[in-house]
Write an enzyme that holds these catalytic residues in place. Structure first.
Site, short mmCIF file in Angstrom:
data_model
loop_
_atom_site.label_atom_id
_atom_site.label_comp_id
_atom_site.label_asym_id
_atom_site.label_seq_id
_atom_site.Cartn_x
_atom_site.Cartn_y
_atom_site.Cartn_z
N LYS A 1 0.83 -1.21 0.00
CA LYS A 1 0.00 0.00 0.00
C LYS A 1 0.86 1.26 0.00
O LYS A 1 0.49 2.26 -0.62
CB LYS A 1 -0.96 -0.01 1.20
CG LYS A 1 -2.08 -1.02 1.01
CD LYS A 1 -2.89 -1.22 2.28
CE LYS A 1 -3.86 -2.38 2.12
NZ LYS A 1 -4.41 -2.81 3.41
N LYS B 1 -7.32 -15.33 -12.42
CA LYS B 1 -8.67 -15.45 -11.87
C LYS B 1 -9.46 -14.15 -11.99
O LYS B 1 -8.92 -13.08 -12.23
CB LYS B 1 -8.61 -15.94 -10.43
CG LYS B 1 -7.76 -15.14 -9.50
CD LYS B 1 -7.80 -15.78 -8.12
CE LYS B 1 -7.22 -14.80 -7.12
NZ LYS B 1 -7.28 -15.26 -5.74
N LYS C 1 -11.65 -7.66 -9.66
CA LYS C 1 -12.00 -6.35 -10.20
C LYS C 1 -10.78 -5.48 -10.47
O LYS C 1 -10.85 -4.53 -11.23
CB LYS C 1 -13.03 -5.65 -9.32
CG LYS C 1 -12.59 -5.25 -7.95
CD LYS C 1 -13.68 -4.39 -7.35
CE LYS C 1 -13.98 -4.80 -5.95
NZ LYS C 1 -15.32 -4.65 -5.52
#
Ligand code: TRP
Length: 331
Positions: free
Chosen positions: A111, A194, A197
Protein backbone atom coordinates in the site's frame (compact mmCIF):
# COMPACT_ATOMS: atom_id res chain seq x y z
CA UNK A 1 -19.60 -24.69 18.80
CA UNK A 2 -16.59 -23.02 17.28
CA UNK A 3 -16.79 -19.40 16.27
CA UNK A 4 -16.06 -18.12 12.76
CA UNK A 5 -15.41 -14.45 11.96
CA UNK A 6 -14.95 -12.89 8.58
CA UNK A 7 -14.68 -9.30 7.52
CA UNK A 8 -16.05 -8.37 4.15
CA UNK A 9 -14.43 -5.56 2.20
CA UNK A 10 -16.91 -2.77 1.76
CA UNK A 11 -15.68 -1.77 -1.66
CA UNK A 12 -18.84 -2.47 -3.60
CA UNK A 13 -20.35 -5.09 -5.83
CA UNK A 14 -19.55 -8.79 -5.94
CA UNK A 15 -18.42 -10.80 -8.97
CA UNK A 16 -18.89 -14.47 -9.82
CA UNK A 17 -15.52 -15.31 -8.29
CA UNK A 18 -16.73 -14.00 -4.90
CA UNK A 19 -20.04 -15.77 -5.35
CA UNK A 20 -18.81 -19.25 -6.21
CA UNK A 21 -15.83 -18.92 -3.85
CA UNK A 22 -16.13 -17.11 -0.53
CA UNK A 23 -19.90 -16.77 -0.41
CA UNK A 24 -20.64 -20.42 -1.16
CA UNK A 25 -18.23 -21.21 1.64
CA UNK A 26 -20.01 -18.80 4.04
CA UNK A 27 -23.42 -20.20 3.17
CA UNK A 28 -22.31 -23.72 4.07
CA UNK A 29 -20.50 -22.60 7.21
CA UNK A 30 -23.40 -20.64 8.66
CA UNK A 31 -25.26 -23.87 9.47
CA UNK A 32 -22.31 -25.57 11.18
CA UNK A 33 -20.62 -22.80 13.16
CA UNK A 34 -21.33 -19.75 15.22
CA UNK A 35 -20.66 -17.28 12.37
CA UNK A 36 -20.08 -13.54 12.48
CA UNK A 37 -19.87 -11.82 9.10
CA UNK A 38 -19.34 -8.09 9.17
CA UNK A 39 -18.81 -5.28 6.68
CA UNK A 40 -15.37 -3.81 7.34
CA UNK A 41 -16.29 -0.16 6.98
CA UNK A 42 -13.72 1.03 9.55
CA UNK A 43 -10.95 -0.55 7.51
CA UNK A 44 -12.38 1.24 4.47
CA UNK A 45 -11.53 4.62 6.05
CA UNK A 46 -7.84 4.07 5.30
CA UNK A 47 -8.57 5.12 1.71
CA UNK A 48 -10.73 8.16 2.64
CA UNK A 49 -14.04 7.41 0.86
CA UNK A 50 -16.63 10.20 0.67
CA UNK A 51 -19.53 9.73 3.13
CA UNK A 52 -21.88 9.06 0.17
CA UNK A 53 -19.63 6.39 -1.34
CA UNK A 54 -19.02 4.75 2.04
CA UNK A 55 -22.74 4.47 2.74
CA UNK A 56 -23.68 3.31 -0.77
CA UNK A 57 -20.94 0.66 -0.84
CA UNK A 58 -21.76 -0.75 2.59
CA UNK A 59 -25.44 -0.94 1.68
CA UNK A 60 -24.73 -2.65 -1.64
CA UNK A 61 -22.49 -5.25 0.00
CA UNK A 62 -25.13 -6.04 2.63
CA UNK A 63 -27.79 -6.41 -0.06
CA UNK A 64 -25.64 -8.68 -2.22
CA UNK A 65 -24.54 -10.96 0.61
CA UNK A 66 -28.12 -11.41 1.71
CA UNK A 67 -29.21 -12.02 -1.89
CA UNK A 68 -26.44 -14.57 -2.33
CA UNK A 69 -27.62 -16.67 0.58
CA UNK A 70 -26.23 -15.36 3.86
CA UNK A 71 -29.06 -16.11 6.26
CA UNK A 72 -29.45 -13.49 9.00
CA UNK A 73 -31.21 -16.06 11.21
CA UNK A 74 -28.32 -18.50 10.98
CA UNK A 75 -25.32 -16.14 10.93
CA UNK A 76 -24.77 -12.80 12.64
CA UNK A 77 -24.33 -10.16 9.97
CA UNK A 78 -23.33 -6.71 11.18
CA UNK A 79 -21.59 -3.47 10.40
CA UNK A 80 -18.15 -3.06 11.98
CA UNK A 81 -18.65 0.63 12.81
CA UNK A 82 -21.89 -0.18 14.68
CA UNK A 83 -19.92 -2.15 17.27
CA UNK A 84 -17.73 0.41 19.08
CA UNK A 85 -16.20 -2.29 21.30
CA UNK A 86 -13.99 -3.22 18.36
CA UNK A 87 -12.35 0.21 18.44
CA UNK A 88 -11.70 -0.19 22.15
CA UNK A 89 -10.08 -3.61 21.74
CA UNK A 90 -8.04 -2.19 18.85
CA UNK A 91 -6.72 0.50 21.19
CA UNK A 92 -5.65 -2.07 23.80
CA UNK A 93 -3.99 -4.31 21.22
CA UNK A 94 -2.16 -1.32 19.74
CA UNK A 95 -0.27 -0.85 23.02
CA UNK A 96 1.24 -4.21 22.43
CA UNK A 97 1.84 -4.12 18.66
CA UNK A 98 5.27 -2.96 17.55
CA UNK A 99 5.83 -0.41 14.81
CA UNK A 100 8.68 -2.51 13.39
CA UNK A 101 6.56 -5.61 12.83
CA UNK A 102 3.69 -3.54 11.40
CA UNK A 103 6.05 -1.86 8.93
CA UNK A 104 7.29 -5.25 7.76
CA UNK A 105 3.81 -6.53 6.78
CA UNK A 106 3.67 -7.25 3.05
CA UNK A 107 0.27 -5.61 2.55
CA UNK A 108 1.49 -2.43 4.28
CA UNK A 109 4.53 -2.26 2.03
CA UNK A 110 2.31 -2.81 -1.04
CA UNK A 111 0.00 0.00 0.00
CA UNK A 112 2.90 2.37 0.69
CA UNK A 113 4.27 1.63 -2.77
CA UNK A 114 0.86 2.13 -4.39
CA UNK A 115 -0.04 5.31 -2.47
CA UNK A 116 3.08 7.01 -1.11
CA UNK A 117 1.07 10.16 -0.34
CA UNK A 118 -1.35 8.42 2.02
CA UNK A 119 0.74 6.44 4.50
CA UNK A 120 -1.57 7.00 7.45
CA UNK A 121 -1.36 5.35 10.88
CA UNK A 122 -4.62 3.49 10.21
CA UNK A 123 -2.94 1.76 7.30
CA UNK A 124 -0.02 0.77 9.51
CA UNK A 125 -2.30 -0.63 12.21
CA UNK A 126 -4.76 -2.28 9.79
CA UNK A 127 -3.65 -5.75 11.02
CA UNK A 128 -4.31 -4.73 14.64
CA UNK A 129 -7.87 -3.74 13.79
CA UNK A 130 -8.28 -7.03 11.97
CA UNK A 131 -7.01 -8.92 15.03
CA UNK A 132 -9.50 -6.96 17.15
CA UNK A 133 -12.33 -8.02 14.78
CA UNK A 134 -11.46 -11.66 15.30
CA UNK A 135 -10.55 -11.64 19.00
CA UNK A 136 -13.67 -9.57 19.77
CA UNK A 137 -15.67 -12.80 19.42
CA UNK A 138 -12.78 -15.04 20.48
CA UNK A 139 -13.04 -16.76 17.11
CA UNK A 140 -10.71 -19.56 16.09
CA UNK A 141 -11.71 -19.95 12.45
CA UNK A 142 -11.33 -17.25 9.82
CA UNK A 143 -12.42 -17.96 6.25
CA UNK A 144 -9.98 -15.86 4.24
CA UNK A 145 -7.78 -16.36 1.21
CA UNK A 146 -4.03 -16.68 0.95
CA UNK A 147 -3.53 -12.90 0.75
CA UNK A 148 -4.71 -12.60 4.38
CA UNK A 149 -2.48 -15.34 5.82
CA UNK A 150 0.13 -12.90 7.11
CA UNK A 151 -2.55 -10.79 8.79
CA UNK A 152 -3.83 -13.91 10.55
CA UNK A 153 -0.34 -14.77 11.67
CA UNK A 154 -0.17 -11.30 13.22
CA UNK A 155 -3.54 -11.89 14.94
CA UNK A 156 -2.04 -14.99 16.54
CA UNK A 157 0.99 -12.99 17.62
CA UNK A 158 -1.17 -10.29 19.24
CA UNK A 159 -3.38 -12.88 20.96
CA UNK A 160 -0.38 -14.73 22.36
CA UNK A 161 1.32 -11.54 23.45
CA UNK A 162 -1.77 -10.42 25.32
CA UNK A 163 -1.95 -13.81 27.04
CA UNK A 164 1.72 -13.73 28.00
CA UNK A 165 1.64 -10.16 29.27
CA UNK A 166 -1.35 -10.79 31.50
CA UNK A 167 -0.51 -14.39 32.39
CA UNK A 168 -3.78 -15.68 31.02
CA UNK A 169 -5.02 -18.00 28.30
CA UNK A 170 -7.90 -15.77 27.40
CA UNK A 171 -7.50 -15.60 23.63
CA UNK A 172 -7.26 -18.74 21.49
CA UNK A 173 -5.27 -18.64 18.24
CA UNK A 174 -7.30 -17.94 15.09
CA UNK A 175 -6.51 -19.88 11.92
CA UNK A 176 -7.46 -19.59 8.26
CA UNK A 177 -10.19 -21.96 7.34
CA UNK A 178 -12.07 -23.19 4.30
CA UNK A 179 -15.25 -25.19 4.60
CA UNK A 180 -14.72 -26.79 1.22
CA UNK A 181 -11.23 -28.06 0.51
CA UNK A 182 -11.88 -28.08 -3.24
CA UNK A 183 -12.76 -24.51 -4.11
CA UNK A 184 -13.95 -24.01 -7.67
CA UNK A 185 -11.75 -21.97 -9.93
CA UNK A 186 -13.40 -18.89 -11.41
CA UNK A 187 -11.20 -17.38 -14.11
CA UNK A 188 -11.71 -13.92 -15.55
CA UNK A 189 -12.55 -13.04 -19.15
CA UNK A 190 -9.19 -11.49 -20.04
CA UNK A 191 -7.55 -14.82 -20.92
CA UNK A 192 -5.24 -14.66 -17.92
CA UNK A 193 -5.73 -15.42 -14.23
CA UNK A 194 -8.67 -15.45 -11.87
CA UNK A 195 -11.65 -13.17 -11.92
CA UNK A 196 -11.02 -9.95 -10.03
CA UNK A 197 -12.00 -6.35 -10.20
CA UNK A 198 -8.45 -5.03 -10.09
CA UNK A 199 -7.94 -6.59 -13.54
CA UNK A 200 -10.37 -4.17 -15.12
CA UNK A 201 -14.13 -3.81 -15.38
CA UNK A 202 -14.48 -6.13 -18.42
CA UNK A 203 -12.63 -9.03 -16.79
CA UNK A 204 -15.27 -9.69 -14.14
CA UNK A 205 -18.98 -10.51 -14.36
CA UNK A 206 -20.83 -8.95 -11.43
CA UNK A 207 -23.88 -10.42 -9.71
CA UNK A 208 -25.66 -7.13 -10.35
CA UNK A 209 -24.77 -7.00 -14.07
CA UNK A 210 -27.84 -7.05 -16.32
CA UNK A 211 -28.21 -9.87 -18.88
CA UNK A 212 -27.24 -7.41 -21.65
CA UNK A 213 -24.04 -6.46 -19.86
CA UNK A 214 -23.19 -10.13 -19.22
CA UNK A 215 -23.69 -10.94 -22.93
CA UNK A 216 -21.49 -8.04 -23.96
CA UNK A 217 -18.68 -8.97 -21.56
CA UNK A 218 -18.71 -12.66 -22.44
CA UNK A 219 -18.77 -12.00 -26.20
CA UNK A 220 -15.67 -9.83 -25.76
CA UNK A 221 -13.76 -12.51 -23.80
CA UNK A 222 -10.28 -13.29 -25.12
CA UNK A 223 -9.99 -16.36 -27.40
CA UNK A 224 -7.47 -17.60 -29.97
CA UNK A 225 -7.69 -18.52 -33.66
CA UNK A 226 -8.93 -22.04 -32.87
CA UNK A 227 -7.38 -25.53 -33.03
CA UNK A 228 -6.12 -26.88 -36.37
CA UNK A 229 -4.96 -30.28 -35.10
CA UNK A 230 -7.40 -32.61 -33.24
CA UNK A 231 -7.15 -33.25 -29.50
CA UNK A 232 -4.71 -30.44 -28.70
CA UNK A 233 -4.40 -29.05 -25.18
CA UNK A 234 -6.26 -25.75 -24.80
CA UNK A 235 -4.60 -22.35 -24.47
CA UNK A 236 -5.21 -20.63 -21.10
CA UNK A 237 -7.84 -18.25 -22.48
CA UNK A 238 -9.86 -21.16 -23.94
CA UNK A 239 -9.46 -23.32 -20.87
CA UNK A 240 -10.79 -20.40 -18.82
CA UNK A 241 -14.01 -20.32 -20.84
CA UNK A 242 -14.42 -24.07 -20.39
CA UNK A 243 -13.78 -23.69 -16.64
CA UNK A 244 -16.53 -21.07 -16.45
CA UNK A 245 -18.81 -23.36 -18.44
CA UNK A 246 -18.14 -26.20 -16.02
CA UNK A 247 -19.62 -24.00 -13.28
CA UNK A 248 -22.71 -22.57 -14.98
CA UNK A 249 -23.59 -24.99 -17.82
CA UNK A 250 -24.87 -28.57 -17.91
CA UNK A 251 -22.36 -31.42 -18.32
CA UNK A 252 -23.90 -32.16 -21.75
CA UNK A 253 -23.15 -28.66 -22.94
CA UNK A 254 -19.56 -28.85 -21.74
CA UNK A 255 -19.14 -32.22 -23.42
CA UNK A 256 -20.62 -30.91 -26.67
CA UNK A 257 -18.15 -28.03 -26.91
CA UNK A 258 -15.26 -30.23 -25.84
CA UNK A 259 -16.02 -32.58 -28.72
CA UNK A 260 -16.27 -29.64 -31.10
CA UNK A 261 -12.92 -28.39 -29.87
CA UNK A 262 -11.29 -31.77 -30.17
CA UNK A 263 -12.37 -32.25 -33.78
CA UNK A 264 -11.47 -28.66 -34.68
CA UNK A 265 -15.07 -27.73 -35.52
CA UNK A 266 -15.53 -25.31 -32.64
CA UNK A 267 -16.86 -21.80 -33.21
CA UNK A 268 -15.98 -19.66 -30.22
CA UNK A 269 -18.86 -17.33 -31.00
CA UNK A 270 -21.30 -20.19 -30.40
CA UNK A 271 -19.52 -21.23 -27.23
CA UNK A 272 -19.61 -17.69 -25.85
CA UNK A 273 -23.29 -17.26 -26.72
CA UNK A 274 -24.12 -20.44 -24.83
CA UNK A 275 -21.84 -19.50 -21.92
CA UNK A 276 -23.47 -16.08 -21.60
CA UNK A 277 -26.99 -17.53 -21.57
CA UNK A 278 -26.06 -20.19 -19.00
CA UNK A 279 -24.35 -17.57 -16.85
CA UNK A 280 -27.43 -15.39 -17.00
CA UNK A 281 -29.67 -18.31 -16.02
CA UNK A 282 -27.37 -19.42 -13.19
CA UNK A 283 -27.31 -15.96 -11.63
CA UNK A 284 -30.94 -15.01 -12.30
CA UNK A 285 -32.25 -15.87 -8.79
CA UNK A 286 -29.52 -13.80 -7.13
CA UNK A 287 -30.07 -10.87 -9.48
CA UNK A 288 -33.79 -10.92 -8.70
CA UNK A 289 -33.11 -11.04 -4.95
CA UNK A 290 -30.66 -8.13 -5.21
CA UNK A 291 -33.42 -5.98 -6.71
CA UNK A 292 -36.02 -7.13 -4.19
CA UNK A 293 -33.83 -6.60 -1.14
CA UNK A 294 -32.42 -3.33 -2.41
CA UNK A 295 -35.97 -1.94 -2.58
CA UNK A 296 -36.84 -3.12 0.91
CA UNK A 297 -35.34 -0.66 3.38
CA UNK A 298 -37.32 -2.12 6.28
CA UNK A 299 -35.92 -5.59 5.70
CA UNK A 300 -32.35 -4.27 5.48
CA UNK A 301 -32.62 -2.21 8.64
CA UNK A 302 -34.24 -5.08 10.57
CA UNK A 303 -31.51 -7.49 9.55
CA UNK A 304 -28.79 -5.05 10.48
CA UNK A 305 -30.39 -4.06 13.78
CA UNK A 306 -30.69 -7.72 14.76
CA UNK A 307 -27.10 -8.50 13.69
CA UNK A 308 -25.64 -5.49 15.46
CA UNK A 309 -27.40 -6.46 18.67
CA UNK A 310 -26.08 -10.01 18.58
CA UNK A 311 -22.56 -8.81 17.74
CA UNK A 312 -22.57 -6.23 20.52
CA UNK A 313 -23.70 -8.77 23.05
CA UNK A 314 -20.70 -10.94 22.26
CA UNK A 315 -18.39 -7.91 22.05
CA UNK A 316 -19.53 -6.45 25.38
CA UNK A 317 -18.85 -9.71 27.15
CA UNK A 318 -15.31 -9.89 25.76
CA UNK A 319 -14.54 -6.28 26.60
CA UNK A 320 -15.81 -6.62 30.16
CA UNK A 321 -13.46 -9.54 30.65
CA UNK A 322 -10.55 -7.87 28.85
CA UNK A 323 -10.85 -4.72 31.00
CA UNK A 324 -10.79 -6.84 34.11
CA UNK A 325 -7.71 -8.74 32.88
CA UNK A 326 -5.88 -5.52 32.00
CA UNK A 327 -6.57 -4.11 35.45
CA UNK A 328 -9.27 -1.52 34.83
CA UNK A 329 -11.27 -2.31 37.93
CA UNK A 330 -14.17 -0.56 39.55
CA UNK A 331 -13.42 1.73 42.48
N1 TRP B 1 -8.53 -7.70 5.59
C1 TRP B 1 -9.63 -8.48 5.04
C2 TRP B 1 -9.62 -8.37 3.52
O1 TRP B 1 -9.01 -7.49 2.97
C3 TRP B 1 -10.96 -7.99 5.57
C4 TRP B 1 -11.06 -8.16 7.04
C5 TRP B 1 -11.08 -7.17 7.98
C6 TRP B 1 -11.17 -9.39 7.73
N2 TRP B 1 -11.19 -7.70 9.21
C7 TRP B 1 -11.24 -9.06 9.11
C8 TRP B 1 -11.22 -10.72 7.33
C9 TRP B 1 -11.37 -10.05 10.09
C10 TRP B 1 -11.33 -11.71 8.31
C11 TRP B 1 -11.40 -11.37 9.66
O2 TRP B 1 -10.25 -9.17 2.87
Amino acid sequence: METVVSGIRSTGKLHLGNYYGAITNFVKMQREYNCYFFIADLHALTTHPTPEDLYANVRQVVVEYLAAGIDPEAATIYIQSDVPEVAELYLYLNMNAYVGELERAASFKDKVRANPDNVNAGLLTYPVLMAADILLHRATKVPVGKDQEQHLEMSRTFANRFNRLYKTEYFAEPYAFSFDSKLVKIPGLDGKGKMGKSEGEANAVYLSDSPEVIRKKVMRAVTDSGPTVPNQPKADAIQNLFDLMAVVSSPDTVQHFNEQYNNCAIRYGDLKKQLAEDMIAATEPVRTRIHEISNDNDYISNVIRMGNEKARESARKTLTEVREIIGFRKF
